[in-house]
Design a protein around this motif. Sequence first.
Motif, PDB file in Angstrom:
ATOM      1  N   THR A 117       0.846  -1.234  -0.085  1.00  0.00           N
ATOM      2  CA  THR A 117      -0.130   0.081  -0.053  1.00  0.00           C
ATOM      3  C   THR A 117       0.965   1.039   0.044  1.00  0.00           C
ATOM      4  OG1 THR A 117      -0.089   0.326   2.458  1.00  0.00           O
ATOM      5  CG2 THR A 117      -1.606  -1.215   1.306  1.00  0.00           C
ATOM      6  N   ASN A 118       0.042   2.324  -0.322  1.00  0.00           N
ATOM      7  CA  ASN A 118       0.948   3.713  -0.269  1.00  0.00           C
ATOM      8  C   ASN A 118       1.126   4.171   1.040  1.00  0.00           C
ATOM      9  OD1 ASN A 118      -1.849   3.921   0.297  1.00  0.00           O
ATOM     10  ND2 ASN A 118      -1.805   6.218  -0.376  1.00  0.00           N
ATOM     11  N   LEU A 119       0.511   3.355   2.197  1.00  0.00           N
ATOM     12  CA  LEU A 119       0.890   3.746   3.496  1.00  0.00           C
ATOM     13  C   LEU A 119       2.313   2.859   4.329  1.00  0.00           C
ATOM     14  CD1 LEU A 119      -2.716   3.904   4.749  1.00  0.00           C
ATOM     15  CD2 LEU A 119      -1.416   5.654   3.858  1.00  0.00           C
ATOM     16  N   GLY A 120       2.835   2.042   3.246  1.00  0.00           N
ATOM     17  CA  GLY A 120       4.098   1.226   3.516  1.00  0.00           C
ATOM     18  C   GLY A 120       3.736  -0.069   3.992  1.00  0.00           C
ATOM     19  N   GLN A 121       2.564  -0.558   3.859  1.00  0.00           N
ATOM     20  CA  GLN A 121       2.278  -1.978   4.455  1.00  0.00           C
ATOM     21  C   GLN A 121       2.461  -2.968   3.449  1.00  0.00           C
ATOM     22  OE1 GLN A 121      -1.480   0.004   5.160  1.00  0.00           O
ATOM     23  NE2 GLN A 121      -1.423  -0.640   7.294  1.00  0.00           N
ATOM     24  N   ARG A 122       2.723  -4.282   3.743  1.00  0.00           N
ATOM     25  CA  ARG A 122       2.917  -5.215   2.645  1.00  0.00           C
ATOM     26  C   ARG A 122       2.467  -6.418   3.429  1.00  0.00           C
ATOM     27  NH1 ARG A 122       7.557  -8.843   2.277  1.00  0.00           N
ATOM     28  NH2 ARG A 122       7.881  -9.825   0.107  1.00  0.00           N
ATOM     29  N   MET A 123       1.895  -7.339   2.398  1.00  0.00           N
ATOM     30  CA  MET A 123       1.528  -8.577   2.849  1.00  0.00           C
ATOM     31  C   MET A 123       1.683  -9.602   1.726  1.00  0.00           C
ATOM     32  SD  MET A 123      -2.532  -9.535   4.126  1.00  0.00           S
ATOM     33  CE  MET A 123      -2.315  -9.012   5.832  1.00  0.00           C
ATOM     34  N   LEU A 124       2.028 -10.854   2.151  1.00  0.00           N
ATOM     35  CA  LEU A 124       2.176 -12.082   1.358  1.00  0.00           C
ATOM     36  C   LEU A 124       0.937 -12.993   1.351  1.00  0.00           C
ATOM     37  CD1 LEU A 124       5.713 -12.976   1.520  1.00  0.00           C
ATOM     38  CD2 LEU A 124       4.956 -11.521   0.006  1.00  0.00           C
ATOM     39  N   ALA A 125       0.714 -13.738   0.315  1.00  0.00           N
ATOM     40  CA  ALA A 125      -0.377 -14.813   0.424  1.00  0.00           C
ATOM     41  C   ALA A 125       0.135 -15.888  -0.420  1.00  0.00           C
ATOM     42  CB  ALA A 125      -1.656 -14.111  -0.412  1.00  0.00           C
ATOM     43  N   VAL A 126      -0.022 -17.107   0.249  1.00  0.00           N
ATOM     44  CA  VAL A 126       0.378 -18.175  -0.367  1.00  0.00           C
ATOM     45  C   VAL A 126      -0.812 -18.889  -1.265  1.00  0.00           C
ATOM     46  CG1 VAL A 126       0.822 -20.694   0.249  1.00  0.00           C
ATOM     47  CG2 VAL A 126       1.823 -18.894   1.609  1.00  0.00           C
ATOM     48  N   ASN A 127      -2.123 -18.858  -0.616  1.00  0.00           N
ATOM     49  CA  ASN A 127      -3.274 -18.993  -1.366  1.00  0.00           C
ATOM     50  C   ASN A 127      -4.123 -17.929  -1.993  1.00  0.00           C
ATOM     51  OD1 ASN A 127      -3.567 -21.964  -0.533  1.00  0.00           O
ATOM     52  ND2 ASN A 127      -3.593 -21.038   1.520  1.00  0.00           N
ATOM     53  N   ASP A 128      -4.389 -16.928  -1.254  1.00  0.00           N
ATOM     54  CA  ASP A 128      -5.232 -15.964  -1.972  1.00  0.00           C
ATOM     55  C   ASP A 128      -5.333 -14.690  -1.138  1.00  0.00           C
ATOM     56  OD1 ASP A 128      -7.199 -16.693   0.153  1.00  0.00           O
ATOM     57  OD2 ASP A 128      -7.729 -17.997  -1.381  1.00  0.00           O
ATOM     58  N   LEU A 129      -5.800 -13.608  -1.877  1.00  0.00           N
ATOM     59  CA  LEU A 129      -5.778 -12.427  -1.073  1.00  0.00           C
ATOM     60  C   LEU A 129      -7.151 -11.847  -1.058  1.00  0.00           C
ATOM     61  CD1 LEU A 129      -2.740 -10.242  -2.560  1.00  0.00           C
ATOM     62  CD2 LEU A 129      -3.052 -10.768   0.065  1.00  0.00           C
ATOM     63  N   PHE A 130      -7.691 -11.384   0.066  1.00  0.00           N
ATOM     64  CA  PHE A 130      -9.127 -10.800  -0.047  1.00  0.00           C
ATOM     65  C   PHE A 130      -9.035  -9.102   0.151  1.00  0.00           C
ATOM     66  CE2 PHE A 130     -12.926  -9.012   2.036  1.00  0.00           C
ATOM     67  CZ  PHE A 130     -13.862  -9.140   1.056  1.00  0.00           C
ATOM     68  N   ILE A 131      -9.620  -8.575  -0.879  1.00  0.00           N
ATOM     69  CA  ILE A 131      -9.697  -6.963  -0.664  1.00  0.00           C
ATOM     70  C   ILE A 131     -11.403  -6.647  -0.509  1.00  0.00           C
ATOM     71  CG2 ILE A 131      -8.905  -4.806  -1.392  1.00  0.00           C
ATOM     72  CD1 ILE A 131      -7.306  -7.735  -3.033  1.00  0.00           C
ATOM     73  N   GLY A 132     -11.607  -6.121   0.480  1.00  0.00           N
ATOM     74  CA  GLY A 132     -12.893  -5.958   0.510  1.00  0.00           C
ATOM     75  C   GLY A 132     -13.563  -5.173   1.864  1.00  0.00           C
ATOM     76  N   PRO A 133     -14.697  -5.407   2.029  1.00  0.00           N
ATOM     77  CA  PRO A 133     -15.407  -4.915   3.330  1.00  0.00           C
ATOM     78  C   PRO A 133     -15.104  -5.894   4.747  1.00  0.00           C
ATOM     79  CG  PRO A 133     -17.180  -5.972   1.811  1.00  0.00           C
ATOM     80  CD  PRO A 133     -15.614  -6.108   1.411  1.00  0.00           C
ATOM     81  N   LYS A 134     -15.129  -5.501   5.572  1.00  0.00           N
ATOM     82  CA  LYS A 134     -14.962  -6.430   6.832  1.00  0.00           C
ATOM     83  C   LYS A 134     -16.144  -6.999   7.447  1.00  0.00           C
ATOM     84  CE  LYS A 134     -13.099  -6.473  11.600  1.00  0.00           C
ATOM     85  NZ  LYS A 134     -12.347  -5.170  12.482  1.00  0.00           N
ATOM     86  N   SER A 135     -17.160  -6.334   6.939  1.00  0.00           N
ATOM     87  CA  SER A 135     -18.581  -7.172   7.550  1.00  0.00           C
ATOM     88  C   SER A 135     -19.522  -7.378   6.100  1.00  0.00           C
ATOM     89  CB  SER A 135     -19.383  -6.078   8.464  1.00  0.00           C
ATOM     90  OG  SER A 135     -19.547  -5.041   7.804  1.00  0.00           O
ATOM     91  N   HIS A 136     -20.599  -7.467   6.186  1.00  0.00           N
ATOM     92  CA  HIS A 136     -21.332  -7.929   5.127  1.00  0.00           C
ATOM     93  C   HIS A 136     -22.079  -6.670   4.434  1.00  0.00           C
ATOM     94  CE1 HIS A 136     -21.088 -12.150   5.274  1.00  0.00           C
ATOM     95  NE2 HIS A 136     -21.294 -12.002   6.650  1.00  0.00           N
ATOM     96  N   THR A 137     -21.041  -5.840   3.918  1.00  0.00           N
ATOM     97  CA  THR A 137     -21.508  -4.656   3.163  1.00  0.00           C
ATOM     98  C   THR A 137     -20.817  -4.363   1.862  1.00  0.00           C
ATOM     99  OG1 THR A 137     -19.916  -3.329   4.451  1.00  0.00           O
ATOM    100  CG2 THR A 137     -21.962  -3.397   5.348  1.00  0.00           C
ATOM    101  N   SER A 138     -21.227  -3.309   1.069  1.00  0.00           N
ATOM    102  CA  SER A 138     -20.789  -3.326  -0.204  1.00  0.00           C
ATOM    103  C   SER A 138     -19.302  -2.617  -0.104  1.00  0.00           C
ATOM    104  CB  SER A 138     -21.475  -2.474  -1.187  1.00  0.00           C
ATOM    105  OG  SER A 138     -22.695  -3.201  -1.507  1.00  0.00           O
TER     106      SER A 138
END
Length: 307
Positions: A155-176
């Motif tokens: 991210t532009n905020l300096g965070q980094r994450m690796l994924a072996v299976n998959d990444l999810f990008i979206g809402p924390k709860s059941h919203t859009s």
Amino acid sequence: MSKARDHRFILVTRKTRLQELIERFNTWPQARFYLEHNHVEAQDYLDEHDLYIKRINDAEVLLRSLGLFQRLERDFLPSYQFGTDDIVVVIGQDGLVANTLKYLNGQQVIGINPDPDRWDGKLLPFEIGDLASVVDKTVKGHGDRKRVTFAEASTNLGQRMLAVNDLFIGPKSHTSARYQIEWDEQIEQHSSSGIIVSTGFGSTGWFQSILAGAVGVAGLSSHPMSAGFSWDEKKLQFAVREPFPSQTTGVKLIFGEVSGARTLKLESYMPEYGVIFSDGIEADAIPFNSGCIAEIKVSETEGVLVC
């Protein structure tokens, strides 16, 4: 095994269901009462625990005899400092192997199936009786290896994450989820349930449920990726979940490949509750809220499985 002295052996384990129940209920009698009250066979928990602990002890005795040794419980993986020559032995389920791989940087991983009658062990090709010979081949450089491509989110905020299976990008709860997507020199505003980005390693998992839904809705019999793709392919596949068409949101950029210079960029329009997490572990999520721009690409880091 003289070359074994040049390596440190890390034995990665996890808590058994019995241990987790005891943590929840404080004592085994209380946990057993809970199980039996709900008509669950408590003996199965005991049998699973006893066999798993025996396999761990057998592995520890062998690995300690070879050289430097460290036993590591899964919860300590994020903070542990692995050495470049460490050989990592994982005893557990497939998920423990996947979870271990993303905290490594090319160290070899040997997966041991503690209970073949209980676990299929797609990522656990060996049993405890194989460990001595597999370690011998590994330290001598004679063992077969399979490389695993990782996904990477930054991210532009300096965070980094690796994924072996998959990444999810979206809402924390059941919203859009509201965001802007940029891919293949195209840009679109989206309202959806989020995005899944799958590696080849994970392409037969969560990714398949998305394909199955799309195939069913379209009235087709299959999809070209219904069998997934190779673990070592230097590509990722993204799919948008439940995209909603409106005057301001589109549904054209909902499925595509990430490889080489073709990355995926996402800008959050969500004031709160936006997240990025990998391999189904929500507890380690990166916030993906307004002002956050994430880039998804194939990682230079990769996993190495002994097979």
